[in-house]
Design an enzyme around this catalytic site. Structure first.
Site, PDB file in Angstrom:
ATOM      1  N   LYS A  84       0.801  -1.232   0.000  1.00 57.08           N
ATOM      2  CA  LYS A  84       0.000   0.000   0.000  1.00 57.08           C
ATOM      3  C   LYS A  84       0.835   1.284   0.000  1.00 57.08           C
ATOM      4  O   LYS A  84       0.379   2.311  -0.476  1.00 57.08           O
ATOM      5  CB  LYS A  84      -0.929   0.022   1.227  1.00 57.08           C
ATOM      6  N   ASP A 120     -10.181   3.447   2.224  1.00 64.71           N
ATOM      7  CA  ASP A 120     -10.386   2.811   3.537  1.00 64.71           C
ATOM      8  C   ASP A 120     -11.188   3.712   4.483  1.00 64.71           C
ATOM      9  O   ASP A 120     -12.079   3.252   5.201  1.00 64.71           O
ATOM     10  CB  ASP A 120      -9.046   2.473   4.197  1.00 64.71           C
TER      11      ASP A 120
END
Ligand code: ATR
Length: 296
Positions: A84, A120
Site C-alpha cells: 500500500k 479505507d
C-alpha cells in the site's frame, strides 16, 4: 476461505479481467467474491482476479498492468498488504486522501495513466453512518491502534465535526507520530494503560489493532466507564463478532462490525472504476460470512 483463483503473473490473468487485487499473500482476500458479485449485478462482463505479487516484483507487475490496460478491459486494481505504501512510487497522480495517508488501496487506470486513491476511510465512515446514523458526534472518539488502519480511521474522523480524537496505542511513540502527521492539533494521545478510563467521555470507540482477531488475544478493555450511547466499532472481521463486540452488545451498546468497512472500501473502489455505486446487502454479507466460515 473464498472460492477464487490466485494468479502468479499479469500474463496468467484471464482476458476478461476488469479489475484485480495485488497483495502478498492474497489468497485469503474476500475482494474477488465481493467484486465479482457486483460486476454480475451491474451487468458488466468480466471478472475480478487476485494476483500474488512479491515486493521485488511490484514495479514490473505495475508496468505490465499499465501495458495491458491499453486494450481497454482493465479499469484498475486494489492494493493490499504489503504494497500500500510502495505503490505510490509507480503512480501518475494521487488523490488528497491517498497523499495524506501516504497509502493507496485503489488505483484507477484511465488513458494509460494510473491514479491512486485511498478508500479505507470512506469505507469506515459510510458503514458507521449507515449502521448507527445518529452516533454521538459531539463527544470525542477513542481510536485504539496506530497502524495503517488507524491512519485511515483517524483522518476520516477528523474530517467530521468531532471535537477531537483520542488515540491510544501500546507503543505510545507511534500514536504520537500519527497525531503529529494528521492531527492539526485535533488528536490527543492517551496512554495505553488509560484507555478504559478514557471511554468515560467518548462517543465512539474503534479498535484498529489486531487484538481480537482469530489467533490473537482479545482486546482487554473495561467498558464500565462508557456512556450508554457510546458506539463500539471493531474493524476486525474474523471473527465477525469479536469478544469486544460481544461485550459491548451484552452492555446494550450499539456495535459496528468490520465486514461492512471492508465492503465499503471495495464499493468505493468499484464506483471509481465503473461509475456505479454497488450495494452491500444482506445477501452479499451472507456470502462473505459463508466464505469466512462465520455465523450471524
Ligand atoms: P494495520 O496496518 O492493519 O493497522 P499494523 O500496522 O500492523 O496493522 O498495526 C497493528 C496495530 O495493532 C498496532 O497499533 C499495534 O500496536 P504497536 O504499534 O504497539 O505494535 C497493535 N497491536 C498488535 N498486537 C498488539 C498487542 N498484543 N497489544 C496491543 N496492541 C497490539
Amino acid at each position: 476461505m473464498a472460492d477464487q483463483s490466485v494468479f502468479p503473473s499479469v500474463d496468467a490473468l484471464p482476458h476478461d479481467t476488469r479489475a484485480l487485487v495485488l497483495g502478498h499473500p492474497v489468497g485469503h482476500s474476500l475482494s474477488p467474491l465481493m467484486q465479482d458479485a457486483w460486476l454480475d449485478r451491474a451487468g458488466l462482463n468480466g471478472r475480478y482476479a487476485a494476483l500474488d505479487v512479491a515486493a521485488d516484483d511490484l514495479a514490473d507487475t505495475i508496468a505490465a498492468l499499465r501495458k495491458r490496460a491499453g486494450d481497454g478491459a482493465l479499469a484498475g486494481f486494489n492494493v493490499t498488504v504489503p504494497h500500500k505504501e510502495a505503490v505510490l512510487d509507480h503512480l501518475d497522480s494521487l488523490s488528497p486522501s491517498a497523499r495524506q495517508m501516504g497509502a493507496v488501496n485503489t488505483v484507477r487506470i484511465q488513458d494509460g495513466r494510473l491514479a491512486g486513491f485511498n478508500t479505507d476511510g470512506i469505507g469506515f465512515m459510510r458503514h458507521l453512518d449507515q449502521t448507527v446514523p445518529h452516533w454521538p458526534v459531539t463527544r470525542p472518539p477513542l481510536v485504539l491502534g496506530a497502524g495503517g488502519a488507524a491512519r485511515a480511521v483517524v483522518s476520516s474522523l477528523i474530517a467530521r465535526e468531532v471535537p477531537f480524537v483520542m488515540l491510544s496505542n501500546r507503543t505510545r511513540e507511534k500514536a504520537e507520530a500519527l497525531a503529529a502527521a494528521l492531527g492539526r492539533g485535533r488528536v490527543t494521545v492517551v496512554d495505553w494503560e488509560d484507555r478504559s478510563a478514557a471511554l468515560a467521555g467518548a462517543g465512539l470507540c474503534v479498535n484498529t489493532t489486531a487484538l481480537g482477531m482469530a489467533g490473537q488475544p482479545p482486546l482487554a478493555l473495561d467498558l464500565g466507564p462508557a456512556p450508554a450511547d457510546m458506539v463500539v466499532y471493531d474493524i476486525v472481521y474474523k471473527p465477525l463478532h469479536t469478544p469486544l463486540l460481544q461485550a459491548a452488545a451484552a452492555r446494550g451498546l450499539a456495535t459496528v462490525d468490520g465486514l461492512g468497512m471492508l465492503a465499503g472500501q471495495g464499493a468505493a473502489a468499484f464506483e471509481l472504476w465503473f461509475g456505479v455505486r454497488p450495494v452491500y446487502d444482506a445477501a452479499l454479507k451472507a456470502r462473505l460470512m459463508e466464505a469466512l466460515g462465520e455465523r450471524d
